[in-house]
Design a protein around this motif. Structure first.
Motif, PDB file in Angstrom:
ATOM      1  N   VAL A 195      -8.858   0.621  -8.602  1.00  0.00           N
ATOM      2  CA  VAL A 195      -7.493   0.907  -8.162  1.00  0.00           C
ATOM      3  C   VAL A 195      -7.491   1.631  -6.809  1.00  0.00           C
ATOM      4  CG1 VAL A 195      -5.331   2.101  -8.730  1.00  0.00           C
ATOM      5  CG2 VAL A 195      -6.614   0.935 -10.514  1.00  0.00           C
ATOM      6  N   SER A 196      -8.524   2.423  -6.561  1.00  0.00           N
ATOM      7  CA  SER A 196      -8.592   3.116  -5.268  1.00  0.00           C
ATOM      8  C   SER A 196      -8.666   2.128  -4.107  1.00  0.00           C
ATOM      9  CB  SER A 196      -9.792   4.068  -5.230  1.00  0.00           C
ATOM     10  OG  SER A 196     -11.010   3.350  -5.249  1.00  0.00           O
ATOM     11  N   LEU A 197      -9.190   0.919  -4.369  1.00  0.00           N
ATOM     12  CA  LEU A 197      -9.215  -0.116  -3.335  1.00  0.00           C
ATOM     13  C   LEU A 197      -7.790  -0.521  -2.958  1.00  0.00           C
ATOM     14  CD1 LEU A 197     -12.055  -2.411  -4.769  1.00  0.00           C
ATOM     15  CD2 LEU A 197     -12.265  -0.718  -2.934  1.00  0.00           C
ATOM     16  N   ILE A 198      -6.921  -0.599  -3.952  1.00  0.00           N
ATOM     17  CA  ILE A 198      -5.508  -0.920  -3.694  1.00  0.00           C
ATOM     18  C   ILE A 198      -4.843   0.250  -2.987  1.00  0.00           C
ATOM     19  CG2 ILE A 198      -3.292  -1.498  -4.751  1.00  0.00           C
ATOM     20  CD1 ILE A 198      -4.829  -2.741  -7.078  1.00  0.00           C
ATOM     21  N   ILE A 233       3.034  -0.897   1.168  1.00  0.00           N
ATOM     22  CA  ILE A 233       4.362  -0.946   1.783  1.00  0.00           C
ATOM     23  C   ILE A 233       5.049  -2.264   1.454  1.00  0.00           C
ATOM     24  CG2 ILE A 233       5.578  -1.015   4.002  1.00  0.00           C
ATOM     25  CD1 ILE A 233       3.439   0.919   5.077  1.00  0.00           C
ATOM     26  N   GLY A 234       4.272  -3.345   1.422  1.00  0.00           N
ATOM     27  CA  GLY A 234       4.844  -4.655   1.101  1.00  0.00           C
ATOM     28  C   GLY A 234       5.310  -4.767  -0.337  1.00  0.00           C
ATOM     29  N   CYS A 235       4.682  -3.993  -1.224  1.00  0.00           N
ATOM     30  CA  CYS A 235       5.068  -3.996  -2.646  1.00  0.00           C
ATOM     31  C   CYS A 235       5.120  -2.552  -3.132  1.00  0.00           C
ATOM     32  CB  CYS A 235       4.053  -4.814  -3.452  1.00  0.00           C
ATOM     33  SG  CYS A 235       4.422  -4.926  -5.230  1.00  0.00           S
ATOM     34  N   LEU A 247      -3.361 -13.396  -2.676  1.00  0.00           N
ATOM     35  CA  LEU A 247      -3.299 -12.729  -3.981  1.00  0.00           C
ATOM     36  C   LEU A 247      -1.866 -12.290  -4.269  1.00  0.00           C
ATOM     37  CD1 LEU A 247      -5.259 -11.823  -6.273  1.00  0.00           C
ATOM     38  CD2 LEU A 247      -5.151  -9.544  -5.259  1.00  0.00           C
ATOM     39  N   PRO A 248      -1.276 -12.732  -5.385  1.00  0.00           N
ATOM     40  CA  PRO A 248       0.130 -12.407  -5.661  1.00  0.00           C
ATOM     41  C   PRO A 248       0.341 -10.911  -5.918  1.00  0.00           C
ATOM     42  CG  PRO A 248      -0.636 -14.256  -7.018  1.00  0.00           C
ATOM     43  CD  PRO A 248      -1.846 -13.636  -6.406  1.00  0.00           C
ATOM     44  N   ASP A 249       1.535 -10.427  -5.596  1.00  0.00           N
ATOM     45  CA  ASP A 249       1.884  -9.037  -5.890  1.00  0.00           C
ATOM     46  C   ASP A 249       1.792  -8.758  -7.385  1.00  0.00           C
ATOM     47  OD1 ASP A 249       2.325  -8.475  -3.237  1.00  0.00           O
ATOM     48  OD2 ASP A 249       4.513  -8.641  -3.345  1.00  0.00           O
ATOM     49  N   ALA A 250       2.167  -9.743  -8.208  1.00  0.00           N
ATOM     50  CA  ALA A 250       2.108  -9.557  -9.660  1.00  0.00           C
ATOM     51  C   ALA A 250       0.680  -9.271 -10.123  1.00  0.00           C
ATOM     52  CB  ALA A 250       2.653 -10.800 -10.366  1.00  0.00           C
ATOM     53  N   VAL A 283       8.144   8.109  -4.510  1.00  0.00           N
ATOM     54  CA  VAL A 283       7.534   7.502  -3.327  1.00  0.00           C
ATOM     55  C   VAL A 283       7.945   6.040  -3.167  1.00  0.00           C
ATOM     56  CG1 VAL A 283       5.349   6.897  -2.201  1.00  0.00           C
ATOM     57  CG2 VAL A 283       5.559   9.050  -3.430  1.00  0.00           C
ATOM     58  N   SER A 284       7.914   5.275  -4.270  1.00  0.00           N
ATOM     59  CA  SER A 284       8.245   3.848  -4.168  1.00  0.00           C
ATOM     60  C   SER A 284       9.699   3.643  -3.768  1.00  0.00           C
ATOM     61  CB  SER A 284       7.955   3.131  -5.488  1.00  0.00           C
ATOM     62  OG  SER A 284       8.765   3.629  -6.531  1.00  0.00           O
ATOM     63  N   ASP A 285      10.601   4.499  -4.269  1.00  0.00           N
ATOM     64  CA  ASP A 285      12.015   4.394  -3.887  1.00  0.00           C
ATOM     65  C   ASP A 285      12.203   4.702  -2.398  1.00  0.00           C
ATOM     66  OD1 ASP A 285      12.921   3.766  -6.456  1.00  0.00           O
ATOM     67  OD2 ASP A 285      12.916   5.871  -7.039  1.00  0.00           O
TER      68      ASP A 285
END
Length: 343
Positions: free
Chosen positions: A129-132, A140-142, A112-115, A218-220
Motif C-alpha cells: 500500500v505504501s507504493l500507492i 489526486i486522480g482518485c 490499471l483501473p482505479d477500482a 483529506v479525500s473531500d
C-alpha cells in the motif's frame, strides 16, 4: 467481480480461442489451467483469466492456484506492455498482491483501473500500500484512495500521517460550550417582556466555506480542490497537505492569474512550483516566468533558463536583488555584461 468480468470484451488469439472454446477437449483445458500447455505469457494469462472467472469450478480453482504460483518473469513482460488490457492487470493485482516486486511494476501501469487500486489499498499489506501512497498522481486522480489507505489496519501509521490522517484515538473532544449570562443579567426586571427568541442549533446556521473546510477529510479536500470555485481554490491552495494544494493546480477552472499569485507567493511549496514549471501554457506567460525566476523553490536549471527570456530591466533588478540566490544574481550580471559587449 465475476459478473463484471463476464461482460468484458476481450480480444483473444487463435491459440487462446482453441483452448477456451466450448468444444475444446477437457484434458487440454485442464492442462492449460495448470500452465502445462506451450502458451506465451499473454496467452497463458488470458486463458487463466477466463477460467478463473468462468463457471467451471474445477478450472476456476486450478487457474487461480496457477496464477498465484507462476514465475514473475512470465508476467513482467505482460505488465511492461502499455497495451495490456485493464482486466488482465486487475486479475494479476488481485492474485499476486503479495508479490512486492511485481506489484511495484503493476501499480504504476497507466491502464490499471482505479477500482483495482482501491481494492489493493483496502486489502494489501502495508508495504504494498505504501507504493500507492507514494504515487501522488494517482491519489489526486482518485481521492477515495486516501480513505481506503486510512481504513486499512495493515498500513503503518507513519504512512497515514504523511497523507494527513488524524488518529481517532488522539482526537480531543471539543470543550463543551457554556452559556454565560451577560453582566448584570441578574438585575434585569423579571416582568419585562422581551418576546420569545428561537434557539438555533449550530447545524441550522449558515456555514462559511472556511468553516465547512474544517469538517473535511483529506479525500473531500482533494475532490473540492479539483472541482471547486475560486474561493475554494484560494483556501485549499494554502493547505499544508501537498496532495490537497497540488490538486488545486489540476482544477480545470484555475486561471493564469491564480497561477501567477501562487508563483509570486514565496511560501508556495516546492510541489506547487514544480507543477507550474511542468505546464507549458503557464510558462509562456512572461509574468509567471519572472515570478518563477525569483521564487526560492524553483529548480535552479529552470530558473536560469527562464532568465534568458527576461528583459534588460528585469535583469538589472535581479543583479541588485537581495531576495534571490547569489547564483541568480551572478547570472544576471553575466547576462548584462554579455549584452554590453554585443553593443
Amino acid at each position: 467481480m465475476s459478473e463484471q468480468v463476464r461482460k468484458v470484451k476481450l480480444k483473444v488469439s487463435p491459440a487462446v480461442a482453441r483452448v477456451v472454446a466450448a468444444g475444446a477437449p477437457r484434458d487440454v483445458k485442464l492442462a492449460a489451467a495448470k500452465a502445462a500447455l506451450p502458451l506465451d505469457g499473454r496467452d497463458l494469462v488470458t486463458v487463466l483469466f477466463l477460467f478463473a472467472y468462468g463457471k467451471d469450478e474445477e478450472l476456476k480453482e486450478l487457474a487461480r492456484g496457477t496464477v498465484r504460483e507462476l514465475p514473475a518473469g512470465i508476467l513482467q513482460a505482460l505488465i511492461a506492455d502499455d497495451g495490456t488490457h485493464p482486466q488482465l492487470l486487475d486479475f494479476l493485482a488481485r492474485f499476486r498482491m503479495r508479490d512486492l516486486a511485481l506489484m511495484e511494476q503493476l501499480l504504476i501501469h497507466p491502464n490499471l483501473p482505479d477500482a483495482t487500486l482501491l481494492h489493493v489499498a483496502r486489502q494489501a499489506d502495508g508495504t504494498v500500500v505504501s507504493l500507492i501512497a507514494n504515487n501522488a498522481e494517482r491519489l489526486i486522480g482518485c481521492p477515495d484512495l486516501v480513505d481506503a489507505i486510512f481504513a486499512n489496519p495493515k498500513v503503518d501509521k507513519a504512512v497515514k500521517y504523511r497523507l494527513g490522517w488524524v488518529d481517532p484515538e488522539k482526537k480531543q473532544e471539543p470543550a463543551a460550550q457554556q452559556k454565560v449570562a451577560p453582566a448584570g443579567a441578574e438585575d434585569e426586571d423579571e416582568d419585562e417582556d422581551f418576546g420569545e427568541i428561537e434557539e438555533l442549533d449550530d447545524d441550522d446556521l449558515p456555514k462559511s466555506k472556511y468553516q465547512l473546510l474544517l469538517t473535511f477529510g483529506v479525500s473531500d479536500k482533494i475532490k473540492m480542490a479539483l472541482t471547486g470555485d475560486k474561493e475554494w481554490r484560494s483556501l485549499l491552495v494554502k493547505d499544508p497537505n501537498k496532495l490537497v494544494c497540488s490538486a488545486v493546480l489540476k482544477n480545470p477552472r484555475i486561471t493564469e492569474g491564480e497561477v501567477l499569485a501562487i508563483a509570486r507567493n514565496r511560501s508556495s511549496n516546492d510541489e506547487l512550483i514544480r507543477l507550474i514549471t511542468l505546464n507549458r501554457e503557464w510558462v509562456k506567460n512572461y509574468e509567471i516566468r519572472k515570478a518563477l525566476v525569483m521564487h526560492p523553490r524553483t529548480p535552479l536549471p529552470k530558473a536560469l533558463r527562464y532568465m534568458a527570456t527576461l528583459s534588460e530591466k528585469e535583469l538589472k533588478e535581479l543583479a541588485k536583488s537581495r531576495n534571490v540566490s547569489q547564483v541568480i544574481v551572478n547570472n544576471a550580471r553575466r547576462m548584462l555584461m554579455a549584452k554590453e559587449k554585443r553593443r
